[in-house]
Design a protein around this motif. Structure first.
Motif, PDB file in Angstrom:
ATOM      1  N   MET A   1      10.098  -5.270  20.913  1.00 36.28           N
ATOM      2  CA  MET A   1      10.172  -4.802  19.529  1.00 36.28           C
ATOM      3  C   MET A   1      10.668  -3.369  19.429  1.00 36.28           C
ATOM      4  O   MET A   1      11.155  -2.948  18.372  1.00 36.28           O
TER       5      MET A   1
ATOM      6  N   SER B   1       5.940 -15.900  22.668  1.00 36.16           N
ATOM      7  CA  SER B   1       6.575 -14.869  21.845  1.00 36.16           C
ATOM      8  C   SER B   1       7.002 -15.418  20.483  1.00 36.16           C
ATOM      9  O   SER B   1       6.937 -14.708  19.478  1.00 36.16           O
TER      10      SER B   1
ATOM     11  N   ALA C   1      10.296 -13.221  26.444  1.00 36.96           N
ATOM     12  CA  ALA C   1       9.455 -12.788  25.330  1.00 36.96           C
ATOM     13  C   ALA C   1      10.068 -11.577  24.632  1.00 36.96           C
ATOM     14  O   ALA C   1      10.022 -11.456  23.403  1.00 36.96           O
ATOM     15  N   ALA C   2      10.656 -10.674  25.408  1.00 33.84           N
ATOM     16  CA  ALA C   2      11.272  -9.474  24.825  1.00 33.84           C
ATOM     17  C   ALA C   2      12.485  -9.827  23.975  1.00 33.84           C
ATOM     18  O   ALA C   2      12.736  -9.177  22.956  1.00 33.84           O
TER      19      ALA C   2
ATOM     20  N   LEU D   1       3.933 -15.485  18.333  1.00 39.69           N
ATOM     21  CA  LEU D   1       3.650 -14.123  17.877  1.00 39.69           C
ATOM     22  C   LEU D   1       4.652 -13.694  16.800  1.00 39.69           C
ATOM     23  O   LEU D   1       4.278 -13.040  15.818  1.00 39.69           O
ATOM     24  N   PHE D   2       5.903 -14.071  16.984  1.00 42.48           N
ATOM     25  CA  PHE D   2       6.946 -13.761  16.004  1.00 42.48           C
ATOM     26  C   PHE D   2       6.594 -14.373  14.653  1.00 42.48           C
ATOM     27  O   PHE D   2       6.694 -13.720  13.609  1.00 42.48           O
TER      28      PHE D   2
ATOM     29  N   SER E   1       4.149 -12.306  28.881  1.00 44.16           N
ATOM     30  CA  SER E   1       4.666 -12.713  27.571  1.00 44.16           C
ATOM     31  C   SER E   1       4.286 -11.711  26.486  1.00 44.16           C
ATOM     32  O   SER E   1       5.118 -11.287  25.686  1.00 44.16           O
TER      33      SER E   1
ATOM     34  N   THR F   1      12.823 -12.417  22.121  1.00 42.28           N
ATOM     35  CA  THR F   1      12.302 -12.844  20.820  1.00 42.28           C
ATOM     36  C   THR F   1      11.740 -11.659  20.056  1.00 42.28           C
ATOM     37  O   THR F   1      11.959 -11.522  18.846  1.00 42.28           O
ATOM     38  N   GLY F   2      11.024 -10.776  20.758  1.00 42.87           N
ATOM     39  CA  GLY F   2      10.458  -9.596  20.114  1.00 42.87           C
ATOM     40  C   GLY F   2      11.505  -8.695  19.498  1.00 42.87           C
ATOM     41  O   GLY F   2      11.287  -8.109  18.435  1.00 42.87           O
TER      42      GLY F   2
ATOM     43  N   PHE G   1       6.904  -9.176  24.614  1.00 43.26           N
ATOM     44  CA  PHE G   1       7.128  -9.273  23.170  1.00 43.26           C
ATOM     45  C   PHE G   1       7.036  -7.905  22.506  1.00 43.26           C
ATOM     46  O   PHE G   1       7.917  -7.516  21.735  1.00 43.26           O
TER      47      PHE G   1
END
Length: 505
Positions: A269, A124, A313-314, A127-128, A261, A316-317, A265
């Motif tokens: 968001m 994540s 992961a969420a 991806l961020f 993951s 960070t998203g 993410f």
């Protein structure tokens, strides 16, 4: 190449001795906060937020982000050892984590949760890093009309996508917007809702006071009432052989962790979605795609890995829309948003231009926080087992003292302490009545932005309300917001239609 250069300069910021120490302290505190039933990342950030005034603003945000990260790791500990999720984000981990502990595999379950959290956090963060700058560039085209439409979209996602009662969610959003208007009018300077000319209300109601009250005092009162008996801790001992076996077992789950993951993410968001639904969705998808779905709920290690990758992961998203658009993706990031505003850092696309050292320092600190979290988590598992045996009454007393001190320290006004007490009782009563608290905090944080952008648009367009739908971006956001707002009505109509068709068949 430019992104790599910015990221490397960010590491130069995050790896300074002060920030590195802040990350380690934040992750360690977050792990304990996440592991304690009744606390969790929201309460932990709310309680610690006032204490961050002792460090520079950049280090303060890195500290809070590290606590957030650590709490996401720590939630699995009490889920596995006690059978009680440290936070709602770890509910799905309980389904298979607790049975594994009861089968004598507590160490393996804890290793699985830590490794899965690390994998979810790493994917994540990558991806961020890739999505942050492009999304910020897109947000540069935003004007006041687009800002208003985006905030409205954030509120309607709470209504349309949230699992709570729709009417209660709307009531809490409206209550938060009312509280956001307390103080002096932004345009005329006239006092509003100052409750009998009380001086303390002239400066408005701080989101920090509200958050400490409803999430700190209110949560403690509710937990004291609902926890009748102290749960038993399942003992867990770790050897190097068990750590190696656990990591070896996780290698076979790379598909589950990779999918969890990416899913986590992008779900993170979305405002109002966040880590809890992401972890439940990942658990459900893992069960459906498994070769042995009947073993889920009975101690399947895949049932631990899937939700833990997704919820990390969420987390960070949810930081991505907060930094790039100024729209928090979860209650915890709403607190982080308020903290940034307190320190003079305005989230949004201009933050990437005006404060690149801060932005990329924060992004790079997520990498170091992720590595620190997995190492500290595995090393301190025996300490967590000991800490969970602490009498809950002692923990409650410590939290209440921290709440009072934390609320008084920033302003040094007794007015804020009384407000914390009042919001604490109100938060307890609202929780008992099943009213969601996240929309209340979100509305108080975003209310001033919504009012300012609405009035700026009307002034610029000479009172033309249609300006919100005539501009392409704001019109698109308004349309999506309308769809989200109508979703509960569509679900209600479908449910009633099925009920009427069923008896006829």
């Amino acid at each position: 190449m430019e992104m790599l250069a910015l990221l490397s300069s960010g590491f130069a910021t995050s790896l300074t001795p002060l920030n590195l120490m802040v990350v380690v302290l934040g992750v360690t505190a977050g792990l304990f906060i996440g592991a304690m039933p009744g606390l969790g990342s929201v309460n932990g950030v709310a309680i610690v937020l006032p204490l961050t005034f002792i460090v520079p603003p950049n280090s303060a945000i890195i500290l809070l982000a590290a606590i957030y990260y650590g709490a996401m790791y720590g939630g699995a500990i009490s889920s596995i050892l006690l059978g009680i999720p440290g936070a709602s984000t770890a509910v799905a981990t309980t389904f298979d984590g607790r049975p594994m502990a009861q089968q004598g595999k507590a160490g393996l379950a804890l290793i699985a949760a830590a490794v899965a959290s690390f994998v979810g956090g790493t994917i994540s963060v990558v991806l961020f890093t890739l999505f942050a700058a492009p999304l910020a560039d897109l947000a540069l085209a935003f004007g006041p009309a687009e800002e208003f439409a985006l905030v409205l979209l954030a509120f309607t996602t709470f209504v349309g996508l949230g699992g709570d009662d729709v009417l209660k969610t709307i009531v809490m959003i409206c209550l938060g917007l009312v509280l956001a208007t307390v103080g002096l009018d932004l345009v005329t300077g006239q006092p509003r809702l100052i409750f009998g000319d009380l001086p303390g209300f002239y400066s408005g109601i701080s989101f920090l006071v509200l958050a400490i009250g409803v999430y700190g005092i209110g949560e403690i009162l509710y937990t004291l009432e609902t926890s009748k008996t102290a749960p038993q801790v399942t003992p867990a001992r770790l050897t190097f052989r068990e750590v190696g076996a656990g990591i070896g077992a996780m290698r076979r789950l790379w598909k589950t962790m990779g999918f969890g993951s990416i899913l986590g993410f992008f779900v993170g968001m979305l405002p109002a979605a966040g880590a809890t639904p992401a972890s439940l969705m990942a658990y459900g998808m893992a069960k459906q795609s498994s070769k042995d779905p009947k073993s889920f709920g009975k101690g399947n290690i895949e049932g631990v890995a899937a939700p833990e990758t997704a919820n990390n992961a969420a987390s960070t998203g949810s930081l991505l829309p907060m930094l790039t658009l100024g729209i928090p993706g979860s209650p915890t990031t709403a607190l982080l948003l308020g903290g940034m505003v307190m320190w003079g850092l305005v989230p949004g696309p201009m933050l990437f231009i005006e404060q690149p050292d801060f932005v990329w320092g924060l992004i790079s600190s997520l990498y170091t926080a992720n590595v620190a979290a997995v190492l500290i988590n595995i090393a301190l598992i025996p300490v967590f087992v000991w800490a969970l045996r602490m009498p809950f009454t002692v923990l409650c007393s410590l939290v209440i003292v921290l709440c009072i001190v934390g609320g008084f320290a920033p302003s040094q006004k007794m007015h804020d302490v009384w407000l914390i007490a009042g919001f604490g009782v109100a938060g307890y009563l609202l929780r008992k009545a099943d009213y969601p608290l996240a929309p209340l905090v979100l509305a108080l944080v975003l209310g001033p932005l919504m009012e300012t952008s609405f009035r700026q648009t009307l002034i610029a367009e000479q009172g033309n309300v249609l300006a919100f739908v005539q501009r392409p971006l704001s019109g698109s956001f308004m349309l999506i917001a309308l769809v989200f707002f109508l979703l509960p009505l569509i679900k209600y109509v479908r449910t009633n239609r099925r009920r009427t068709i069923a008896p006829a068949e």
